[in-house]
Design a protein around this motif. Structure first.
Motif, PDB file in Angstrom:
ATOM      1  N   ASN A 146       0.872  -1.215   0.072  1.00  0.00           N
ATOM      2  CA  ASN A 146       0.230  -0.270   0.083  1.00  0.00           C
ATOM      3  C   ASN A 146       0.958   0.843  -0.255  1.00  0.00           C
ATOM      4  OD1 ASN A 146       0.681   0.383   2.995  1.00  0.00           O
ATOM      5  ND2 ASN A 146      -0.131  -1.162   3.626  1.00  0.00           N
ATOM      6  N   PRO A 147       0.772   2.710  -0.231  1.00  0.00           N
ATOM      7  CA  PRO A 147       1.075   3.429  -0.150  1.00  0.00           C
ATOM      8  C   PRO A 147       1.645   4.261   1.285  1.00  0.00           C
ATOM      9  CG  PRO A 147      -1.267   4.848  -0.698  1.00  0.00           C
ATOM     10  CD  PRO A 147      -1.037   2.637  -0.587  1.00  0.00           C
ATOM     11  N   PHE A 148       2.041   3.580   2.172  1.00  0.00           N
ATOM     12  CA  PHE A 148       2.410   3.619   3.186  1.00  0.00           C
ATOM     13  C   PHE A 148       3.448   3.977   3.455  1.00  0.00           C
ATOM     14  CE2 PHE A 148      -2.269   3.522   3.791  1.00  0.00           C
ATOM     15  CZ  PHE A 148      -3.025   4.571   3.679  1.00  0.00           C
ATOM     16  N   ALA A 149       3.743   4.833   4.369  1.00  0.00           N
ATOM     17  CA  ALA A 149       5.665   4.297   5.035  1.00  0.00           C
ATOM     18  C   ALA A 149       7.198   4.507   4.080  1.00  0.00           C
ATOM     19  CB  ALA A 149       5.604   3.042   5.334  1.00  0.00           C
ATOM     20  N   ALA A 158      -0.633  13.859  13.573  1.00  0.00           N
ATOM     21  CA  ALA A 158       1.306  14.191  12.812  1.00  0.00           C
ATOM     22  C   ALA A 158       0.800  15.849  12.310  1.00  0.00           C
ATOM     23  CB  ALA A 158       1.392  12.933  11.802  1.00  0.00           C
ATOM     24  N   GLY A 159      -0.135  15.998  12.671  1.00  0.00           N
ATOM     25  CA  GLY A 159      -0.342  17.302  11.892  1.00  0.00           C
ATOM     26  C   GLY A 159      -1.825  17.370  11.868  1.00  0.00           C
ATOM     27  N   ALA A 160      -2.189  18.584  11.354  1.00  0.00           N
ATOM     28  CA  ALA A 160      -3.619  19.742  10.670  1.00  0.00           C
ATOM     29  C   ALA A 160      -4.020  18.974   9.739  1.00  0.00           C
ATOM     30  CB  ALA A 160      -4.306  20.493  11.451  1.00  0.00           C
ATOM     31  N   ILE A 161      -5.301  19.167   9.381  1.00  0.00           N
ATOM     32  CA  ILE A 161      -6.473  19.145   8.226  1.00  0.00           C
ATOM     33  C   ILE A 161      -6.910  20.117   8.129  1.00  0.00           C
ATOM     34  CG2 ILE A 161      -7.208  18.012   6.324  1.00  0.00           C
ATOM     35  CD1 ILE A 161      -6.207  15.394   7.841  1.00  0.00           C
ATOM     36  N   ARG A 216       4.021  11.760  -0.901  1.00  0.00           N
ATOM     37  CA  ARG A 216       3.532  10.897   0.026  1.00  0.00           C
ATOM     38  C   ARG A 216       2.238  11.118  -0.061  1.00  0.00           C
ATOM     39  NH1 ARG A 216       6.090  10.344   5.013  1.00  0.00           N
ATOM     40  NH2 ARG A 216       4.814   9.098   5.918  1.00  0.00           N
ATOM     41  N   THR A 217       1.645  12.503  -0.440  1.00  0.00           N
ATOM     42  CA  THR A 217      -0.198  12.124  -0.805  1.00  0.00           C
ATOM     43  C   THR A 217      -0.441  11.942  -1.573  1.00  0.00           C
ATOM     44  OG1 THR A 217       0.410  13.862   1.048  1.00  0.00           O
ATOM     45  CG2 THR A 217      -2.002  14.099   0.279  1.00  0.00           C
ATOM     46  N   MET A 218       0.360  12.290  -2.861  1.00  0.00           N
ATOM     47  CA  MET A 218       0.088  12.302  -3.928  1.00  0.00           C
ATOM     48  C   MET A 218      -0.822  10.209  -4.157  1.00  0.00           C
ATOM     49  SD  MET A 218       1.165  13.487  -8.059  1.00  0.00           S
ATOM     50  CE  MET A 218       0.530  15.325  -8.189  1.00  0.00           C
ATOM     51  N   LEU A 219       0.899  10.096  -3.797  1.00  0.00           N
ATOM     52  CA  LEU A 219       0.786   8.420  -4.213  1.00  0.00           C
ATOM     53  C   LEU A 219      -0.158   7.988  -3.951  1.00  0.00           C
ATOM     54  CD1 LEU A 219       2.956   6.781  -5.601  1.00  0.00           C
ATOM     55  CD2 LEU A 219       3.947   6.526  -3.198  1.00  0.00           C
ATOM     56  N   ALA A 263       2.114   4.358  10.947  1.00  0.00           N
ATOM     57  CA  ALA A 263       3.334   5.847  11.395  1.00  0.00           C
ATOM     58  C   ALA A 263       2.246   6.937  12.141  1.00  0.00           C
ATOM     59  CB  ALA A 263       3.977   5.965  11.305  1.00  0.00           C
ATOM     60  N   PRO A 264       2.350   8.053  12.687  1.00  0.00           N
ATOM     61  CA  PRO A 264       1.378   9.209  12.767  1.00  0.00           C
ATOM     62  C   PRO A 264       1.277   9.566  11.308  1.00  0.00           C
ATOM     63  CG  PRO A 264       3.055   9.379  14.661  1.00  0.00           C
ATOM     64  CD  PRO A 264       2.694   7.173  13.307  1.00  0.00           C
ATOM     65  N   GLU A 265       2.270   9.758  10.497  1.00  0.00           N
ATOM     66  CA  GLU A 265       2.045  10.438   9.422  1.00  0.00           C
ATOM     67  C   GLU A 265       1.528   9.637   8.130  1.00  0.00           C
ATOM     68  OE1 GLU A 265       6.025  11.664   7.560  1.00  0.00           O
ATOM     69  OE2 GLU A 265       6.386  13.285   9.792  1.00  0.00           O
ATOM     70  N   ASP A 266       1.100   8.602   8.785  1.00  0.00           N
ATOM     71  CA  ASP A 266       0.367   7.822   7.667  1.00  0.00           C
ATOM     72  C   ASP A 266      -0.780   7.859   8.202  1.00  0.00           C
ATOM     73  OD1 ASP A 266       2.080   7.021   5.866  1.00  0.00           O
ATOM     74  OD2 ASP A 266       3.351   5.217   7.577  1.00  0.00           O
ATOM     75  N   GLU A 267      -1.090   7.813   9.050  1.00  0.00           N
ATOM     76  CA  GLU A 267      -2.650   8.355   9.625  1.00  0.00           C
ATOM     77  C   GLU A 267      -3.264   9.110   9.506  1.00  0.00           C
ATOM     78  OE1 GLU A 267      -2.776   8.027  13.994  1.00  0.00           O
ATOM     79  OE2 GLU A 267      -3.459   5.575  13.194  1.00  0.00           O
ATOM     80  N   LEU A 268      -2.180  10.450   9.356  1.00  0.00           N
ATOM     81  CA  LEU A 268      -2.301  11.882   8.624  1.00  0.00           C
ATOM     82  C   LEU A 268      -2.952  11.314   7.190  1.00  0.00           C
ATOM     83  CD1 LEU A 268      -1.669  15.193   9.071  1.00  0.00           C
ATOM     84  CD2 LEU A 268      -1.729  14.544   7.149  1.00  0.00           C
ATOM     85  N   ILE A 269      -2.012  10.492   6.164  1.00  0.00           N
ATOM     86  CA  ILE A 269      -2.400  10.202   5.080  1.00  0.00           C
ATOM     87  C   ILE A 269      -4.007   9.834   4.446  1.00  0.00           C
ATOM     88  CG2 ILE A 269      -1.147   9.908   2.833  1.00  0.00           C
ATOM     89  CD1 ILE A 269       1.636  10.543   4.065  1.00  0.00           C
ATOM     90  N   GLN A 270      -3.856   8.788   5.263  1.00  0.00           N
ATOM     91  CA  GLN A 270      -4.768   7.928   5.352  1.00  0.00           C
ATOM     92  C   GLN A 270      -6.567   8.734   5.439  1.00  0.00           C
ATOM     93  OE1 GLN A 270      -6.248   4.884   8.660  1.00  0.00           O
ATOM     94  NE2 GLN A 270      -5.851   3.979   6.598  1.00  0.00           N
ATOM     95  N   SER A 271      -6.368   9.358   6.429  1.00  0.00           N
ATOM     96  CA  SER A 271      -7.140  10.480   7.058  1.00  0.00           C
ATOM     97  C   SER A 271      -7.781  11.247   5.261  1.00  0.00           C
ATOM     98  CB  SER A 271      -7.222  10.990   7.699  1.00  0.00           C
ATOM     99  OG  SER A 271      -7.188  10.967   9.458  1.00  0.00           O
ATOM    100  N   LEU A 272      -6.754  11.830   4.647  1.00  0.00           N
ATOM    101  CA  LEU A 272      -6.885  12.395   3.545  1.00  0.00           C
ATOM    102  C   LEU A 272      -6.967  11.547   2.371  1.00  0.00           C
ATOM    103  CD1 LEU A 272      -3.376  13.890   3.189  1.00  0.00           C
ATOM    104  CD2 LEU A 272      -5.894  15.961   3.533  1.00  0.00           C
ATOM    105  N   MET A 273      -7.015  10.179   2.751  1.00  0.00           N
ATOM    106  CA  MET A 273      -7.319   9.364   1.320  1.00  0.00           C
ATOM    107  C   MET A 273      -9.044   9.341   0.819  1.00  0.00           C
ATOM    108  SD  MET A 273      -4.971   6.538   1.488  1.00  0.00           S
ATOM    109  CE  MET A 273      -5.561   5.446   0.416  1.00  0.00           C
ATOM    110  N   ALA A 274      -9.440   9.633   2.882  1.00  0.00           N
ATOM    111  CA  ALA A 274     -10.878   8.768   3.413  1.00  0.00           C
ATOM    112  C   ALA A 274     -11.931  10.530   2.585  1.00  0.00           C
ATOM    113  CB  ALA A 274     -11.158   9.109   4.618  1.00  0.00           C
ATOM    114  N   ILE A 275     -11.570  11.705   2.393  1.00  0.00           N
ATOM    115  CA  ILE A 275     -11.664  12.491   1.963  1.00  0.00           C
ATOM    116  C   ILE A 275     -11.604  13.020   0.809  1.00  0.00           C
ATOM    117  CG2 ILE A 275     -11.665  15.126   2.205  1.00  0.00           C
ATOM    118  CD1 ILE A 275     -10.151  14.965   4.608  1.00  0.00           C
TER     119      ILE A 275
END
Length: 481
Positions: free
Chosen positions: A33-36, A454-457, A391-394, A362-374
């Motif tokens: 998958n596109p994480f890590a 890892a941060g904010a959306i 990583r976000t585009m991937l 990992a925390p950054e990947d959790e944030l990117i997963q949330s972006l995938m849902a959006i």
């Protein structure tokens, strides 16, 4: 029977590579998958994939990725969009690096040392995590080993500006863009040409070529990205030897890192005489010295690799000098320590597999997963500016841009973010403090969609992003149905 034996001896390396790749994929040692994935590796993959598909590539907004993207060309040409192909390439690069280290250890130590050390490295969590994230460590090790071979070939060649010269310059350019520590390769090569010049004119050509190549490559790339200086090097030794996801410093097991760092320092002190005679050892030591300033997981991997190979060599010598009466006496300590180290590595690999199977991110990947849902909601426009654009585009497969600059003027800042629907970044990162303050001054024009570790959306209201033509057509088809 003899023919079968000859074939096995000739092709055993390819067979071992296929078995290792099959085992790694079957046991879930690598994510599909596109994480890590390393940010620069993600940019390189996106560049080669989009070029192969004849569409606008991300170099326009992301900037030029490091030159390992050149090694991704086969993946982009034949399997664009396939993460499995990318991970298999990563496994292959790592195996080539270990094979070259095996030959180096066999030449400088013994076949026994080469076998034991190579086997330990192949199962080490440091190598597995580097392969899984497609990080730069294995590429740098492979680059050093191949670089020594290229330099020797050029020294033996009579032509001043032949294929060997330009091959080495290309290799210098590729390595120089990967990581600051990879500058150890051209530095050591230059030092050896100064110390042992093959020919005065040839040496001059080498110095000029190295300077021009490094300068051009770094100017083209605008230096290195995503590296932080003056971090704790012990932390990276510890995390490289730990297979599980690290959420915070409380999750780090420090003892393996401390022991590895102390043993590495001891091995380097013992090995000083050998280092002065061996070019590859010199590259690794200079690499480790440069990395003290800005350590990361790739730097720690190279240190662990050197410790495994040279530490095994000195351990065998020590054990043999203490007891020469029997095979058990000569190798008892070696077998015991190798068993303990292997058991530790396998346990950490098990933790790594469990994190993949249970989808622990990992925390950054959790944030990117949330972006995938959006991004999955095609009924709404989505275009994001991210701190991790590659990583976000991937992961989202949608339009992604780097973060905008921080602007003090409220109206200008609002205009700068009107072309995106969301922003994703770590507001607690000192590099993002100015941007965080500028976003905070926008008031009701932005809304915090999510606040993760890892941060904010941040969602941008009143943006001017519209649905794509395809999305509008899909919506019309849905209405007709």
């Amino acid at each position: 029977m003899n023919e079968a034996k000859e074939l096995l001896e000739k092709y055993w390396g390819y067979l071992a590579l296929l078995i290792w790749i099959a085992v790694a994929v079957a046991l879930d040692l690598v994510r599909l998958n596109p994480f890590a994935i390393d940010e620069e590796a993600a940019k390189g993959l996106l560049l080669t994939w989009t070029v192969s598909d004849n569409i606008v590539n991300p170099i326009v907004v992301f900037g030029l990725p490091d030159f390992r993207a050149l090694l991704y060309i086969p993946v982009g040409t034949y399997w664009p969009g396939s993460l499995l192909a990318a991970k298999i390439l990563s496994l292959t690069i790592a195996f080539i690096a270990v094979s070259l280290l095996y030959k180096w250890a066999k030449r400088t130590s013994s076949q026994e040392t080469a076998l034991i050390a190579s086997a330990l490295l192949l199962v080490s969590p440091a190598l597995i995590t580097q392969v899984d994230s497609m990080s730069a460590g294995p590429y740098i090790i492979m680059g050093f080993a191949l670089g020594v071979w290229l330099d020797n070939a050029y020294r033996k060649n009579e032509k001043y500006f032949g294929g060997w010269y330009f091959s080495q310059m290309l290799w210098v350019a590729i390595l120089s863009t990967l990581h600051p520590i990879a500058l150890a390769y051209p530095l050591v090569i230059a030092w050896n040409w100064y110390k042992n010049p093959h020919a005065t004119k040839k040496s001059r050509h080498m110095f000029v070529g190295l300077f021009i190549t490094i300068t051009f490559a770094l100017l083209l790339r605008m230096g290195w990205h995503n590296f932080e200086a003056f971090q704790n090097p012990i932390e990276f030794f510890a995390t490289s030897l730990q297979g599980a996801i690290i959420w915070s410093e409380a999750d780090i097991s420090w003892w393996p890192g401390i022991i590895a760092a102390l043993l590495l320092a001891l091995v380097i002190m013992i090995d000083l005489k050998n280092i002065s005679k061996d070019v590859l050892s010199q590259m690794i030591i200079v690499c480790l010295a440069l990395g003290i300033i800005m350590p990361d997981s790739s730097w720690a991997f190279i240190g662990i690799t050197f410790l495994i190979y040279r530490g095994t060599h000195h351990l065998i010598q020590y054990n043999q000098s203490k007891n020469k009466q029997s095979t058990l006496g000569q190798r008892g300590v070696v077998f015991a320590i190798a068993f303990i180290v292997c058991a530790f590595f396998m346990l950490q690999d098990k933790y790594h597999v469990l994190t993949i199977k249970h989808a622990i991110l990992a925390p950054e990947d959790e944030l990117i997963q949330s972006l995938m849902a959006i991004a999955e909601d095609d009924s709404k426009p989505f275009r994001i500016a991210s701190q991790w654009p590659g990583r976000t585009m991937l992961a989202t497969k949608r339009d992604v841009y780097p973060l905008p600059p921080a602007i003090d003027d409220r109206e200008e800042m609002l205009e700068a973010i009107q072309s995106v629907t969301h922003l994703a970044f770590n507001p607690y990162d000192p590099k993002n403090k100015a941007l965080s303050d500028a976003i905070a001054n926008l008031g009701s024009e932005t809304e915090t969609h999510g606040l993760l570790k890892a941060g904010a959306i941040i969602e941008v209201r009143n943006h001017n992003v519209k649905l794509s033509t395809q999305q509008r057509l899909d919506q019309q088809d849905d209405v007709k149905e």
